[in-house]
Write an enzyme that holds these catalytic residues in place. Structure first.
Site, mmCIF file in Angstrom:
data_model
loop_
_atom_site.group_PDB
_atom_site.id
_atom_site.type_symbol
_atom_site.label_atom_id
_atom_site.label_comp_id
_atom_site.label_asym_id
_atom_site.label_seq_id
_atom_site.Cartn_x
_atom_site.Cartn_y
_atom_site.Cartn_z
ATOM 1 N N GLU A 256 22.654 -23.627 -17.030
ATOM 2 C CA GLU A 256 22.509 -22.829 -15.628
ATOM 3 C C GLU A 256 23.500 -22.836 -14.893
ATOM 4 O O GLU A 256 24.296 -23.986 -14.389
ATOM 5 C CB GLU A 256 21.329 -23.607 -14.657
ATOM 6 C CG GLU A 256 19.879 -23.520 -15.413
ATOM 7 C CD GLU A 256 19.449 -21.959 -15.237
ATOM 8 O OE1 GLU A 256 19.903 -21.302 -14.676
ATOM 9 O OE2 GLU A 256 18.530 -21.903 -16.072
ATOM 10 N N CYS A 290 24.188 -21.456 -5.952
ATOM 11 C CA CYS A 290 24.376 -20.719 -7.085
ATOM 12 C C CYS A 290 23.821 -19.025 -6.604
ATOM 13 O O CYS A 290 24.157 -18.044 -7.154
ATOM 14 C CB CYS A 290 23.875 -21.218 -8.462
ATOM 15 S SG CYS A 290 22.092 -21.707 -8.226
HETATM 16 P P1 NAD Z 1 31.191 -27.986 -12.193
HETATM 17 O O1 NAD Z 1 30.993 -27.265 -13.088
HETATM 18 O O2 NAD Z 1 32.550 -28.127 -11.527
HETATM 19 O O3 NAD Z 1 30.678 -29.524 -12.204
HETATM 20 C C1 NAD Z 1 29.360 -29.681 -12.643
HETATM 21 C C2 NAD Z 1 29.326 -31.156 -13.578
HETATM 22 O O4 NAD Z 1 30.022 -31.053 -14.808
HETATM 23 C C3 NAD Z 1 29.794 -32.333 -12.724
HETATM 24 O O5 NAD Z 1 28.996 -33.215 -12.915
HETATM 25 C C4 NAD Z 1 31.068 -32.363 -13.328
HETATM 26 O O6 NAD Z 1 31.588 -33.845 -13.316
HETATM 27 C C5 NAD Z 1 30.884 -31.997 -14.842
HETATM 28 N N1 NAD Z 1 31.958 -31.586 -15.642
HETATM 29 C C6 NAD Z 1 33.293 -31.037 -15.303
HETATM 30 N N2 NAD Z 1 34.104 -30.748 -16.316
HETATM 31 C C7 NAD Z 1 33.089 -31.042 -17.432
HETATM 32 C C8 NAD Z 1 33.429 -31.182 -18.910
HETATM 33 N N3 NAD Z 1 34.539 -30.533 -19.123
HETATM 34 N N4 NAD Z 1 32.446 -31.664 -19.850
HETATM 35 C C9 NAD Z 1 31.268 -32.037 -19.249
HETATM 36 N N5 NAD Z 1 30.969 -32.406 -17.800
HETATM 37 C C10 NAD Z 1 31.879 -31.732 -16.927
HETATM 38 O O7 NAD Z 1 30.259 -27.392 -10.919
HETATM 39 P P2 NAD Z 1 30.418 -27.905 -9.408
HETATM 40 O O8 NAD Z 1 31.447 -27.627 -8.517
HETATM 41 O O9 NAD Z 1 29.728 -29.294 -9.290
HETATM 42 O O10 NAD Z 1 29.000 -27.003 -9.033
HETATM 43 C C11 NAD Z 1 29.142 -25.799 -8.334
HETATM 44 C C12 NAD Z 1 28.799 -24.565 -9.693
HETATM 45 O O11 NAD Z 1 27.601 -24.848 -10.160
HETATM 46 C C13 NAD Z 1 28.834 -23.138 -8.987
HETATM 47 O O12 NAD Z 1 29.351 -22.683 -9.862
HETATM 48 C C14 NAD Z 1 27.530 -22.903 -8.937
HETATM 49 O O13 NAD Z 1 27.089 -21.712 -9.034
HETATM 50 C C15 NAD Z 1 26.948 -23.817 -10.048
HETATM 51 N N6 NAD Z 1 25.384 -23.759 -10.042
HETATM 52 C C16 NAD Z 1 24.317 -23.168 -10.583
HETATM 53 C C17 NAD Z 1 23.080 -23.476 -10.550
HETATM 54 C C18 NAD Z 1 22.208 -22.738 -11.299
HETATM 55 O O14 NAD Z 1 20.932 -23.091 -11.181
HETATM 56 N N7 NAD Z 1 22.360 -21.847 -11.854
HETATM 57 C C19 NAD Z 1 22.716 -24.493 -9.695
HETATM 58 C C20 NAD Z 1 23.755 -24.987 -8.540
HETATM 59 C C21 NAD Z 1 24.874 -24.921 -8.956
#
Ligand code: NAD
Length: 489
Positions: A256, A290
Site C-alpha cells: 500500500e 497517503c
Molecule cells: P517509507 O517508505 O520511508 O517507510 C515505511 C517503512 O519502511 C518504515 O518502517 C521504514 O523503516 C521501512 N523501510 C525503509 N526502507 C526499507 C527497506 N529498504 N526495506 C524494508 N523496509 C524499509 O515511508 P514513510 O515515510 O514511513 O511513510 C510515508 C509514505 O507512506 C508516503 O509515501 C505515504 O503515501 C505512504 N503511505 C501509504 C498508505 C497507503 O495505505 N497506501 C498509508 C500511509 C502511508
C-alpha cells in the site's frame, strides 16, 4: 507528557520485544517530540542477529498458534480490543507526542484501531473453505484456507497504530505469526505500544514480535526465507525495492503505497460543501496522509469563488501544539519532510505559480498553503507532497479533468463534486483510481470496505472486510476418498 504516558514507559525501556521483553544493551534511539524538539523516551534497536532469532521464534510459535481453536483466536483479538479501549488515552497521548498528531486525528485513529480489532475477532469463525463436486462420486473436494506462516508487517509513521493493526490483526486471526517493523519515527506508538497491547491480550509468546530499527532491519526481514509474506505500507520507492526482493523468492507481498489524489469540483458543485471537504482532505494531519487531496481541479466558472472561500478557511486554521483541542495542524514529522515541502512550494513559485496563502513555517510547523496559476507538469502537481498544500488547477471540460487525473503515476483516491451523481458514477469508471468518492473528499477509510490503490499506489493486495481473508491466507485443495479407487494402469 501526562502521567498516564509516563507510567508505561518502563515497559520498553532497555528492552526489545521478542514475544516477551528481553533486556539488552543494544544501540538505542531517542524519541523526540516534533512539536517541542524534546526527548520524550528512548527505545532499544534490534540487531540483525535479533531479527534472525525473532524469525525462528515466530516460526515455532506459529506451528502452535495455527492449531489453537477459532474461539481462542477470536478471544485474544477481542481482549486486545478491550485492552485498547481501556487504555485509549495512552495510545492517543503517544500518537500526539511522538508523531505530531492532533487530538482529533489521534482520537479518530485510536477508535478505528478498536474497530479493526473487533472485525479481526470475527474472522476466525468464518467458513474456512468451500466444497466442490468431483467426477469421482465418492470423492469430496475441499478448497480451504490455510495460514501463510510468518507475516512481516512494515508500517509508516503517519498512522502508526492503524496501519500496523490493519495488517497484524487479520494476519493473527488467520493463524499466522507476525513480526512488526515500525517506522523509525513511530517506534513507541507504532511499535512498543503494540507489543504491550498484544502481550496483555493473552497471545502466546512469540506469536507477535516487534523489531525497531532502520531500513536495514526492514531489509533483513524482507530477505529472510522463513518470512512467508510482507505486508508493507509506505512510500512507492521503498515498496518497489521490497517487491523486487520478494519476487526473487516468489514471496507474497502486499504493498500500500503513496498517492497524489485529485478532487474534481464541477461547475454545478455546492462550493460551500466542496471547500469544507477540501479543507479536511488537504490539511488533516498536516497533509501527511497517503490519500491527502493533493490536486484540486476546479471548473473555471466557480474557480474564483472556490479559491476565495478555501483561502478564508485556510487562514482560520490554528497551527501549533497538537495536544491542545483547538489546534487544527500540528508539526510535520521531521526536518527532512519540512524541507521537502518548502522546496516544492518554492520551486512552484519560481516557475510562475501564485502563492495565495501560507508557503512557510516555523520550526517543524508549516502553514496551510494554497497555490494557484500552476503548470500541470510542475512537481507540486505531479508529486506526492505530504504537507499541508493545496495546488489548484482550473479546467474547462470534464474530459480535460479526467485526462489530468489519469496522467498521474499514482492511483489511490479521487473525489468528484457535482449534483449529477449518476453522471459522476459513469465518470468514475473512466478514472484510474482504487477508490473514488462522489461528493466527498479523498481521505476515507471504512474498516469493512476493501482499501487499496492502482498504479504506483498499490500492488498485490487489498485491506479490509472480505479482502482480509485472501490477503492473509493461502488456498489448498484437499480431496478425500473414504477408500482408495483403482486406476487403469
Ligand atoms: P517509507 O517508505 O520511508 O517507510 C515505511 C517503512 O519502511 C518504515 O518502517 C521504514 O523503516 C521501512 N523501510 C525503509 N526502507 C526499507 C527497506 N529498504 N526495506 C524494508 N523496509 C524499509 O515511508 P514513510 O515515510 O514511513 O511513510 C510515508 C509514505 O507512506 C508516503 O509515501 C505515504 O503515501 C505512504 N503511505 C501509504 C498508505 C497507503 O495505505 N497506501 C498509508 C500511509 C502511508
Amino acid at each position: 507528557m501526562n502521567s498516564q504516558t509516563n507510567i508505561i514507559e518502563h515497559v520498553w525501556k532497555d528492552h526489545i520485544f521478542q514475544g516477551k521483553w528481553i533486556k539488552t544493551n543494544n544501540l538505542s534511539r531517542e524519541i523526540i517530540n516534533p512539536a517541542t524538539n524534546e526527548v520524550i523516551s528512548e527505545v532499544q534497536l534490534v540487531s540483525i542477529d535479533n531479527v534472525n532469532k525473532s524469525v525462528n521464534i515466530a516460526n515455532e510459535a506459529q506451528k502452535l498458534w495455527k492449531k489453537t481453536t477459532f474461539e481462542n483466536r477470536a478471544k485474544v483479538l477481542r481482549k486486545a480490543a478491550h485492552f485498547f479501549e481501556e487504555n485509549i488515552q495512552t495510545f492517543i497521548d503517544w500518537n500526539v507526542q511522538e508523531c505530531g498528531s492532533t487530538l482529533l486525528k489521534a482520537t479518530w485513529e485510536a477508535n478505528a484501531c478498536i474497530e479493526q480489532l473487533y472485525m479481526a475477532a470475527s474472522m476466525p469463525m468464518a467458513a474456512s473453505g468451500e466444497i466442490f463436486p468431483s467426477s469421482i462420486p465418492t470423492r469430496t473436494n475441499v478448497w480451504q484456507r490455510v495460514p501463510l506462516g510468518v507475516v512481516g508487517v512494515i508500517s509508516p509513521w503517519n498512522f502508526p497504530l492503524l496501519l500496523s493493526i490493519r495488517s497484524i490483526a487479520p494476519a493473527l486471526a488467520m493463524g499466522n505469526s507476525v513480526i512488526l517493523k515500525p517506522s523509525e519515527f513511530s517506534n513507541v506508538t507504532g511499535g512498543a505500544l503494540l507489543a504491550w497491547l498484544f502481550q496483555r491480550s493473552g497471545l502466546p509468546e512469540g506469536t507477535f514480535q516487534v523489531i525497531n530499527g532502520e531500513s536495514e532491519i526492514g531489509e533483513t526481514l524482507v530477505n529472510h526465507p522463513q518470512v512467508n509474506m510482507i505486508s508493507f505500507t509506505g512510500s512507492t520507492g521503498v515498496g518497489k525495492k521490497i517487491a523486487e526482493t520478494c519476487a526473487k523468492q516468489l514471496k507474497k507481498c502486499a504493498l500500500e503505497l503513496g498517492g497524489n489524489n485529485a478532487m474534481i469540483i464541477c461547475e454545478d458543485a455546492d462550493v460551500e460543501v466542496a471547500v469544507n471537504n477540501a479543507v479536511w482532505g488537504t490539511f488533516l494531519h498536516q497533509g501527511q496522509i497517503c490519500m491527502q487531496t493533493g490536486r484540486h481541479l476546479v471548473h473555471r466558472n466557480i474557480a474564483d469563488l472556490y479559491i476565495q472561500k478555501l483561502k478564508e478557511k485556510a487562514l482560520s486554521l490554528n497551527v501549533g501544539n497538537p495536544s491542545l483541542p483547538e489546534t487544527h495542524l500540528g508539526p510535520l514529522i521531521n526536518a527532512t519532510q519540512h524541507q521537502k515541502v518548502c522546496n516544492i512550494v518554492e520551486e512552484a513559485i519560481h516557475n510562475g505559480a501564485k502563492l495565495e496563502c501560507g508557503g512557510k513555517g516555523e520550526k517543524l510547523f508549516f502553514y496551510p498553503t494554497i497555490i494557484t496559476n500552476i503548470n500541470k507538469d510542475d512537481p507540486i502537481f505531479t508529486e506526492e507532497i505530504f504537507g499541508p498544500v493545496a495546488p489548484i488547477l482550473i479546467f474547462d471540460d470534464i474530459s480535460e479533468a479526467i485526462e489530468i487525473v489519469n496522467s498521474s503515476k499514482y492511483g489511490l483516491a479521487v473525489a468528484i463534486h457535482t449534483e449529477r451523481t449518476a453522471w459522476a458514477y459513469e465518470i468514475a469508471k473512466e478514472i484510474k483510481s482504487g477508490m473514488i468518492h462522489i461528493n466527498d473528499q479523498t481521505v476515507n477509510n471504512e474498516y469493512h470496505v476493501p482499501f487499496g490503490g492502482m498504479g504506483e499506489s498499490g500492488y498485490g493486495g487489498r485491506f479490509g472486510g472480505p479482502a482480509n481473508f485472501d490477503e492473509f491466507s493461502q488456498r489448498q485443495w484437499v480431496s478425500i476418498l473414504e477408500k482408495g479407487i483403482k486406476y487403469p494402469l
